[in-house]
Write a protein that holds these residues in place. Structure first.
Motif, mmCIF file in Angstrom:
data_model
loop_
_atom_site.group_PDB
_atom_site.id
_atom_site.type_symbol
_atom_site.label_atom_id
_atom_site.label_comp_id
_atom_site.label_asym_id
_atom_site.label_seq_id
_atom_site.Cartn_x
_atom_site.Cartn_y
_atom_site.Cartn_z
ATOM 1 N N LEU A 394 9.854 41.854 26.172
ATOM 2 C CA LEU A 394 10.191 42.148 27.560
ATOM 3 C C LEU A 394 11.068 41.070 28.206
ATOM 4 C CD1 LEU A 394 9.971 43.936 30.044
ATOM 5 C CD2 LEU A 394 7.759 42.885 30.560
ATOM 6 N N PRO A 395 10.755 39.779 28.049
ATOM 7 C CA PRO A 395 11.628 38.775 28.686
ATOM 8 C C PRO A 395 13.088 38.894 28.259
ATOM 9 C CG PRO A 395 9.580 37.761 27.987
ATOM 10 C CD PRO A 395 9.589 39.138 27.415
ATOM 11 N N GLY A 396 13.297 39.193 26.970
ATOM 12 C CA GLY A 396 14.663 39.348 26.501
ATOM 13 C C GLY A 396 15.345 40.561 27.106
ATOM 14 N N LYS A 397 14.580 41.657 27.297
ATOM 15 C CA LYS A 397 15.151 42.851 27.909
ATOM 16 C C LYS A 397 15.506 42.609 29.377
ATOM 17 C CE LYS A 397 12.792 46.111 24.845
ATOM 18 N NZ LYS A 397 11.748 47.153 24.706
ATOM 19 N N VAL A 398 14.665 41.852 30.069
ATOM 20 C CA VAL A 398 14.953 41.530 31.470
ATOM 21 C C VAL A 398 16.221 40.689 31.556
ATOM 22 C CG1 VAL A 398 14.137 40.314 33.525
ATOM 23 C CG2 VAL A 398 12.549 41.711 32.188
ATOM 24 N N ALA A 399 16.325 39.684 30.661
ATOM 25 C CA ALA A 399 17.511 38.818 30.679
ATOM 26 C C ALA A 399 18.773 39.614 30.351
ATOM 27 C CB ALA A 399 17.322 37.678 29.683
ATOM 28 N N ALA A 400 18.687 40.508 29.358
ATOM 29 C CA ALA A 400 19.857 41.311 29.000
ATOM 30 C C ALA A 400 20.243 42.255 30.130
ATOM 31 C CB ALA A 400 19.564 42.110 27.727
ATOM 32 N N SER A 401 19.237 42.816 30.801
ATOM 33 C CA SER A 401 19.518 43.716 31.915
ATOM 34 C C SER A 401 20.179 42.971 33.065
ATOM 35 C CB SER A 401 18.207 44.371 32.388
ATOM 36 O OG SER A 401 18.443 45.292 33.421
ATOM 37 N N LEU A 402 19.759 41.727 33.289
ATOM 38 C CA LEU A 402 20.372 40.923 34.348
ATOM 39 C C LEU A 402 21.853 40.681 34.078
ATOM 40 C CD1 LEU A 402 17.799 38.113 35.292
ATOM 41 C CD2 LEU A 402 18.765 39.824 36.823
ATOM 42 N N ARG A 403 22.196 40.475 32.827
ATOM 43 C CA ARG A 403 23.593 40.162 32.473
ATOM 44 C C ARG A 403 24.496 41.395 32.518
ATOM 45 N NH1 ARG A 403 20.829 37.070 28.521
ATOM 46 N NH2 ARG A 403 21.194 38.722 26.971
ATOM 47 N N ALA A 462 12.903 39.918 37.197
ATOM 48 C CA ALA A 462 13.269 38.502 37.266
ATOM 49 C C ALA A 462 12.710 37.840 38.508
ATOM 50 C CB ALA A 462 14.794 38.367 37.247
ATOM 51 N N ALA A 463 12.396 38.639 39.537
ATOM 52 C CA ALA A 463 11.818 38.074 40.760
ATOM 53 C C ALA A 463 10.499 37.378 40.469
ATOM 54 C CB ALA A 463 11.624 39.169 41.796
ATOM 55 N N VAL A 464 9.734 37.886 39.472
ATOM 56 C CA VAL A 464 8.463 37.251 39.106
ATOM 57 C C VAL A 464 8.711 35.848 38.563
ATOM 58 C CG1 VAL A 464 6.421 37.435 37.642
ATOM 59 C CG2 VAL A 464 7.447 39.506 38.628
ATOM 60 N N ALA A 465 9.747 35.736 37.710
ATOM 61 C CA ALA A 465 10.058 34.417 37.146
ATOM 62 C C ALA A 465 10.606 33.476 38.214
ATOM 63 C CB ALA A 465 11.064 34.576 36.008
ATOM 64 N N LEU A 466 11.432 33.975 39.116
ATOM 65 C CA LEU A 466 12.003 33.118 40.154
ATOM 66 C C LEU A 466 10.949 32.625 41.137
ATOM 67 C CD1 LEU A 466 15.366 34.906 41.070
ATOM 68 C CD2 LEU A 466 15.049 32.793 39.783
ATOM 69 N N ARG A 467 9.861 33.338 41.258
ATOM 70 C CA ARG A 467 8.808 32.919 42.189
ATOM 71 C C ARG A 467 8.219 31.570 41.783
ATOM 72 N NH1 ARG A 467 5.661 35.937 46.095
ATOM 73 N NH2 ARG A 467 4.165 34.463 46.947
ATOM 74 N N ILE A 468 8.254 31.276 40.479
ATOM 75 C CA ILE A 468 7.648 30.021 40.014
ATOM 76 C C ILE A 468 8.398 28.801 40.548
ATOM 77 C CG2 ILE A 468 7.067 28.655 37.970
ATOM 78 C CD1 ILE A 468 6.688 31.338 36.485
ATOM 79 N N GLU A 618 21.569 35.265 41.966
ATOM 80 C CA GLU A 618 22.718 36.100 42.283
ATOM 81 C C GLU A 618 22.679 37.401 41.472
ATOM 82 O OE1 GLU A 618 25.963 37.414 44.252
ATOM 83 O OE2 GLU A 618 24.707 35.669 44.695
ATOM 84 N N GLN A 619 22.237 37.305 40.204
ATOM 85 C CA GLN A 619 22.116 38.510 39.390
ATOM 86 C C GLN A 619 21.028 39.435 39.953
ATOM 87 O OE1 GLN A 619 21.393 36.423 35.717
ATOM 88 N NE2 GLN A 619 23.462 36.825 34.938
ATOM 89 N N LEU A 620 19.943 38.825 40.428
ATOM 90 C CA LEU A 620 18.875 39.625 41.020
ATOM 91 C C LEU A 620 19.357 40.328 42.288
ATOM 92 C CD1 LEU A 620 15.907 40.531 41.271
ATOM 93 C CD2 LEU A 620 15.439 38.380 42.478
ATOM 94 N N ARG A 621 20.117 39.644 43.112
ATOM 95 C CA ARG A 621 20.642 40.253 44.337
ATOM 96 C C ARG A 621 21.550 41.435 44.008
ATOM 97 N NH1 ARG A 621 20.672 37.336 49.144
ATOM 98 N NH2 ARG A 621 22.850 37.856 49.570
ATOM 99 N N LYS A 622 22.384 41.289 42.990
ATOM 100 C CA LYS A 622 23.233 42.407 42.569
ATOM 101 C C LYS A 622 22.395 43.578 42.066
ATOM 102 C CE LYS A 622 27.335 39.690 41.282
ATOM 103 N NZ LYS A 622 28.211 39.271 40.155
ATOM 104 N N ALA A 623 21.284 43.262 41.387
ATOM 105 C CA ALA A 623 20.412 44.317 40.872
ATOM 106 C C ALA A 623 19.772 45.104 42.014
ATOM 107 C CB ALA A 623 19.326 43.712 39.978
ATOM 108 N N ILE A 624 19.413 44.413 43.080
ATOM 109 C CA ILE A 624 18.809 45.095 44.230
ATOM 110 C C ILE A 624 19.840 45.995 44.913
ATOM 111 C CG2 ILE A 624 17.783 44.755 46.512
ATOM 112 C CD1 ILE A 624 16.528 42.180 45.416
ATOM 113 N N ILE A 625 21.069 45.504 45.049
ATOM 114 C CA ILE A 625 22.134 46.325 45.641
ATOM 115 C C ILE A 625 22.385 47.568 44.785
ATOM 116 C CG2 ILE A 625 24.591 46.383 46.199
ATOM 117 C CD1 ILE A 625 24.349 43.403 46.909
#
Length: 833
Positions: A394-403, A462-468, A618-625
């Protein structure tokens, strides 16, 4: 008193329906039984008929009625009844009757000649005015009660039941106001669980109108009906049953409650009324000391000869599922879906299950099929996923989706496919097979696009990881607020719609009174009367062409879009007419920049961490948009499906296979397909089926609402807690808005208090000083838009719409997620009966 225009209540009986209307006739009957009914009189239906004839009412509105122009007819009547000169004989008779009654304050209630019948209650269709003081105010209330016979909702109600509008008259009941200690409504048969051996009672301190109209949640008593060994009598009425309190649901433990003896006395009175009238009764009452005053008794019209349909057991949710339902469903789906809404879910459910498998979980195929085939659902709960070793990826899929550039894929491929499937066609020109083929194509394309879209939305994990690192930088207490600020200042498609609506309102305000006055007075049909008005209507059409697919109550086929029912849009325009400043994202952008600077500054002790944090953010913000943009575009699929359903309903109705077009939503997809192919049952059987489904829906929706408000009863004191969805603190007057049709109630600078919001509500944020909702979370559309506009918001404050009184002063702390109740409510609102 005039023998023809005015009648004492004590002189009436249920034989006087044509004279006194349903309410007046029933109250007279109760008096004849020797029961306590507040004294009063009835302004007869003949008085209304004479006045309507004098004003030439039928001639004025017949053309509107012929083509179902309900809004136009209502506007014509409202102006006529407000400004027309009342016949001196009627005015004089009303003044004389009021003086004879000798009451300083009265209740004025509409009593139509078609209401309170065994198959149509007309409950809530006509006006009620309480605490009316003085003859002039009484005459004004009388005019408004007359006019309410022609409100759009009353017109639609009668049309759906095939009642001739011009054959219905209206009487008006005037009674002494009862200084009630408690009031509410008793059902002699429980209409929720459809059990004849149970009664249902709801009451609250004070006047009962708030309970009857749904504006207040009262205490609920369930009473058990028990047969006696032999009949007993009371005033000549033999009753072979007694009652006992089985359980009670106290909404507020500290709130006063009547004695059990009073509750049981009322219930026994209900048994007597049911026996006298010969059918289950819906009884409105008031307790004044030890006296039970009866304010109404009418047949319960939600009970049918058919039983409700079998319902699946309530799903048992673990804590995580409960939180997910509360965060994702309560604000997006505030009411239960109807059977045909499952056709729309067939576009969504397979895509969601695909996403579970994409993440690394497995879903049992049997559970998946049951989810797709389910007709009645108590809540939108997905099948229980079973984790597999694939979750480790899952972490790899989240990272790939962000990119991945999901927005580019959406614009170049996905959106084009939706546009192609939903392209405008002359639906009426399609034969039945082609019409179903269009629906199948929309479902297929939308499901495929949604499955891929959800893979992109995975990036938001990714928001879960950024919360840390945010927690490390600012501490646990502030982490939630700072995370909210970090994803504020986002320009979304919802922002574009809100800005376009604001600009449309500004053009109306600057176009002169021929445009602004019809909008301000709630009569948009009057725009057709002028050149500039017709030009403005063309602009509105262009707006609806671009944004009219905006959904209202969730992604339901049964929930009309702005295109199908523009009433909420006109209400928004009315509220925005005096707003001179466009929606601004500047405040939220400042909060975003300040939060980013604070977090990255405090993370600088780890080399490379601030830069990595900023890039991921910034990638997370684009994902929300991307999520918001794709959601907006996907609404086109549901809008296109609604057009298909509407034409199927028209065809079945015109072929004599469906009582009314609205009944389509109580059929299943399989039934719709079969009936279009010529397998519809006889009309009498269809009517029974629809009645049974409507009754079943009442039970399902009741459970849905109870679940949504299950935490409201625990709220106490002067403070409500929820999720701080948009930071800031504001103090102001609360304005309760219960549905899209009440948008115009909100005035600039007031605090919007509502059960939920969805994208169609967000233009109100340009008026509101703050927002409070019963349900919802920090990731909802309301939260995103509130942060964009810099409006303090507390979402998921359970019990807000019941604890906060309309007009009350409150303090909203969107940073801490706290709402404090301060001053008393302003008065002067009119209750609707």
């Amino acid at each position: 008193m005039s023998v023809t225009l005015i009648h004492r209540l004590s002189s009436l009986s249920r034989a006087d329906l044509a004279t006194a209307g349903g309410k007046g006739a029933n109250l007279g009957e109760l008096m004849r039984l020797g029961l306590s009914v507040p004294p009063g009189f009835v302004v007869s239906a003949r008085a209304y008929a004479e006045q309507a004839r004098e004003w030439g009412l039928a001639e004025r509105i017949s053309a509107h009625l012929a083509v179902n122009r309900w809004e136009a007819a209502a506007s014509e009547v409202a102006a006529l009844f407000e400004k027309g000169e009342m016949l001196p004989t009627i005015e004089s008779a009303v003044r004389d009757a009021h003086r004879e009654l000798g009451a300083s304050r009265v209740a004025v209630r509409s009593s139509a000649t078609a209401e309170d019948l065994a198959d149509a209650s007309f409950a809530g269709q006509h006006e009620t005015f309480l605490d009316v003081a003085g003859e002039d105010d009484l005459l004004l209330a009388l005019r408004r009660c007359w006019a309410s016979l022609w409100s759009p909702r009353a017109l639609r109600y009668r049309a759906a039941r095939h009642i001739d509008h011009l054959e219905v008259n209206i009487a008006v009941v005037v009674q002494r106001m009862v200084p009630a200690d408690f009031a509410g409504v008793l059902f002699t048969v429980d209409p929720v669980v459809q059990r004849a051996d149970r009664m249902l009672l709801e009451l609250a301190p004070g006047l009962g109108e708030a309970v009857v109209s749904g504006h207040t949640t009262g205490d609920v008593y369930r009473l058990r009906r028990e047969p006696l060994a032999g009949p007993t009598g009371s005033g000549g009425e033999d009753v072979a049953e007694d009652v006992a309190i089985e359980d009670r649901d106290r909404r507020e433990a500290s709130r006063p409650a009547p004695s059990d003896a009073m509750v049981l006395a009322l219930a026994r009175l209900g048994l007597r009324l049911e026996n006298h009238f010969g059918c289950p009764q819906d009884v409105e009452f008031a307790f004044e000391g030890s006296t039970i005053h009866l304010l109404q008794s009418r047949p319960i019209t939600t009970l049918y000869e058919a039983e409700i349909e079998p319902l699946p057991p309530s799903p048992k949710l673990n804590r995580m599922q409960q939180r997910m339902v509360a965060a994702n469903d309560d604000d997006r789906f505030p009411v239960a879906p109807k059977p045909l809404d499952q056709w729309g879910f067939r576009m969504v459910i397979p895509a969601l299950i695909h996403t579970m498998r994409f993440l690394g979980a497995e879903v049992d195929a049997t559970e998946e099929r049951a989810m797709l085939d389910q007709v009645w659902r108590e809540m939108l709960v997905m099948p229980q996923p079973h984790p597999t070793l694939r979750l480790l990826g899952l972490p790899g899929k989240v990272a790939a989706s962000l990119r991945h550039d999901w927005m580019a894929w959406w614009e170049a491929e996905a959106f084009k496919r939706i546009q192609e499937a939903c392209a405008r066609v002359d639906i009426r020109a399609l034969d039945d097979a082609a019409l179903l083929g269009r629906a199948d194509r929309i479902v297929q394309v939308t499901t495929e696009v949604l499955s891929k879209r959800f893979e992109g939305i995975v990036s938001q994990l990714a928001a879960v990881a950024l919360r840390i690192p945010v927690t490390v930088a600012v501490g646990r207490k502030r982490a939630g607020t700072v995370m909210g600020d970090l994803v504020s200042g986002l320009h979304t498609r919802t922002s574009d719609v809100n800005l376009a609506l604001f600009q449309l309102a500004r053009r109306a305000a600057s176009a002169g009174p021929d445009v602004s006055r019809p909008i301000r007075e709630g009569r948009p049909e009057d725009l057709r009367a002028s050149v500039v008005g017709r030009a403005y209507l063309a602009e509105v059409e262009a707006f609806l062409d671009e944004h009219g697919h905006r959904e209202t109550t969730g992604f339901y086929l049964s929930a009309p879009t702005w295109r199908q029912d523009p009433t909420p849009m006109w209400a928004l325009l009315r509220g925005l007419l005096d707003t001179t400043e466009p929606p601004s994202e500047e405040a939220s952008l400042k909060r975003y920049r300040a939060a980013l600077e604070e977090v990255t500054h405090k993370l600088r002790f780890v080399p490379g961490l601030p830069g990595s944090f900023e890039r991921t953010l910034e990638q997370l913000r684009k994902a929300i948009i991307y999520r918001e943009r794709s959601h907006f575009d996907l609404a086109r699929s549901f809008s296109a499906m609604q057009a298909v359903v509407a034409d199927i309903a028209r065809r079945l109705h015109e072929r004599g296979q469906l009582p009314t077009p609205d009944d389509i939503f109580y059929l299943t997809e399989a039934e719709v397909r079969a009936w279009l192919r010529g397998s519809a049952p006889p009309l009498d059987e269809v009517k029974r089926l629809v009645r049974r489904r409507r009754a079943t829906y009442g039970v399902v929706n009741g459970r849905w609402q109870k679940r949504a408000f299950q935490n409201a009863a625990s709220a106490s004191g002067n403070e409500l807690r929820g999720t701080g969805a948009s930071s800031g603190v504001v103090r102001g007057m609360a304005r309760i808005v219960r549905s899209e049709h009440e948008f115009e109630r909100l005035k600039a600078g007031e605090i919007l208090v509502c059960r939920y919001t969805n994208p169609s509500w967000t233009p109100l944020f340009n008026l509101a000083a703050g927002v409070v909702t019963d349900v919802g979370g920090a990731a909802s559309h309301a939260a995103i838009v509130a942060r964009e506009y810099g409006v303090p918001a507390v979402l998921g404050a359970a019990g807000a719409t019941t604890r906060i009184v309309d007009g009350q002063e409150i303090l909203v702390d969107g940073t801490e997620g706290r709402v404090t109740l301060l001053g008393p409510a302003a008065t002067g609102e009119v209750d609707h009966g």
